[in-house]
Design a protein around this motif. Structure first.
Motif, PDB file in Angstrom:
ATOM      1  N   ASP A 190       9.240   6.447  -5.091  1.00 20.63           N
ATOM      2  CA  ASP A 190       9.218   4.986  -5.069  1.00 20.63           C
ATOM      3  C   ASP A 190      10.355   4.458  -4.168  1.00 20.63           C
ATOM      4  OD1 ASP A 190       8.161   2.572  -5.880  1.00 20.63           O
ATOM      5  OD2 ASP A 190       9.044   2.585  -7.874  1.00 20.63           O
ATOM      6  N   HIS A 191      10.528   3.163  -4.143  1.00 21.10           N
ATOM      7  CA  HIS A 191      11.482   2.463  -3.270  1.00 21.10           C
ATOM      8  C   HIS A 191      12.591   3.310  -2.651  1.00 21.10           C
ATOM      9  CE1 HIS A 191      10.159  -1.615  -4.403  1.00 21.10           C
ATOM     10  NE2 HIS A 191       9.861  -1.038  -5.544  1.00 21.10           N
ATOM     11  N   HIS A 235       9.605  -7.257 -10.378  1.00 21.59           N
ATOM     12  CA  HIS A 235      10.172  -6.121 -11.111  1.00 21.59           C
ATOM     13  C   HIS A 235      10.907  -6.577 -12.373  1.00 21.59           C
ATOM     14  CE1 HIS A 235      10.141  -4.407  -6.887  1.00 21.59           C
ATOM     15  NE2 HIS A 235       9.418  -3.542  -7.555  1.00 21.59           N
ATOM     16  N   ASN A 252       2.120   0.040 -10.198  1.00 17.71           N
ATOM     17  CA  ASN A 252       3.352   0.701 -10.642  1.00 17.71           C
ATOM     18  C   ASN A 252       3.804   0.178 -12.004  1.00 17.71           C
ATOM     19  OD1 ASN A 252       3.235   1.757  -8.079  1.00 17.71           O
ATOM     20  ND2 ASN A 252       5.296   1.126  -7.490  1.00 17.71           N
ATOM     21  N   HIS A 284       3.359  -3.737  -7.457  1.00 13.09           N
ATOM     22  CA  HIS A 284       4.590  -3.358  -8.168  1.00 13.09           C
ATOM     23  C   HIS A 284       4.835  -4.355  -9.295  1.00 13.09           C
ATOM     24  CE1 HIS A 284       6.672  -0.473  -5.241  1.00 13.09           C
ATOM     25  NE2 HIS A 284       5.467  -0.679  -4.751  1.00 13.09           N
TER      26      HIS A 284
END
Ligand code: ZN
Length: 284
Positions: A84-85, A180, A230, A208
């Motif tokens: 991920d990121h 997020h 996600n 996300h």
């Protein structure tokens, strides 16, 4: 069976649904995902967040990748591995060296030109090694900051088209009202924008910030082109609750060796949650 994320995204496209990518800090979280995938016959993606290597030091990259592939090969259902990121080519090279065949390059805090330029460099290095790259345009911020009336950071369809064409990314994380962490108000996904992005950019789209978006909105988004979704915050909340339950149940047991039962205990409590998410949201 360990499967390239590219193939899982194709399966999702064929079924007009989305795979869920679970952020897994460690082997316990990953094992619950793999066994839930098998129990529900649902392809899934296990994701490492690089800060769990560099800051929390919960795992190493190579050991994580190797452990996940071994676990995935215990079952028949396809299970992918994704990092991920990440933000730099240098760090992404470490992931590729460790065996990750799918990575995210998040240049979304840059302006469009710089995002394209930095992402393209990663794509060139990754494609030479058959590694898939997820990019991001618009910016998926923190849920604590979200304001359903402010779409400044939302993905713009024409910019998405240009970003995909010029950077060469394989998949694209979009900002359509998702964020997020913990939402302070119920998010409202901008489905019309999602449809316009899908029409403009011919790549699988990624959502996300999956914790707290109502299921009915998710199911619509999945039918409109989201192919990877996600989940992090909610899964961590379950993990914390399972660890706490283990401690409470064993409070009066003075044997320090009791800790060896903790991984199995926690996994058994995570797996039903993962299975429920898969059964409710994934339509493979
Ligand atoms: Zn994210």
């Amino acid at each position: 069976m360990y499967t390239h994320v590219r193939d899982i995204l194709l399966m999702a496209k064929e079924s007009n649904t989305s795979a869920i990518g679970f952020v897994c800090m460690d082997y316990i979280m990953a094992r619950a995902v793999v066994y839930a995938a098998e129990a529900t016959n649902t392809p899934a993606i296990v994701m490492l967040y690089p800060e769990h290597v560099t800051i929390q030091k919960a795992t190493g990259r190579a050991g994580y990748a190797e452990g996940l592939k071994e676990l995935a090969n215990e079952v028949k259902v396809p299970v992918g591995l994704h990092q991920d990121h990440d933000y730099t080519l240098e760090s992404i090279r470490k992931a590729m060296d460790a065996g990750f065949e799918s990575v995210m390059m998040d240049g979304s805090l840059n302006d469009l030109d710089k995002n394209i330029q930095e992402t393209r460099v990663v794509v060139e290095a990754a494609h030479a090694r058959n590694v898939l790259v997820e990019g991001e345009i618009g910016h998926v911020g923190l849920a604590a900051d979200i304001d359903n009336d402010n779409d400044d950071l939302y993905t713009k369809p024409d910019a998405a088209e240009r970003f995909c064409r010029e950077s060469g990314v394989d998949s694209l994380a979009v900002s359509i009202g998702n964020a997020h962490g913990e939402y302070k108000q119920t998010p409202h996904l901008d489905i019309e924008r999602l449809e316009n992005i899908k029409a403009a950019a011919d790549v699988p789209l990624v959502l996300h910030g999956g914790s707290g978006i109502p299921d009915d909105q998710l199911l619509v988004a999945f039918s409109k082109g989201i192919r990877k979704f996600n989940l992090g915050t909610d899964y961590f909340r379950r993990y914390y609750a399972a660890v706490r339950a283990f401690i409470e149940e064993n409070n009066n047991n003075p044997d320090p060796v009791k800790i060896i039962n903790m991984p199995e205990y926690v996994q058994a409590r995570l797996q039903p949650y993962v299975e429920e998410r898969m059964k409710t949201l994934c339509k493979f």
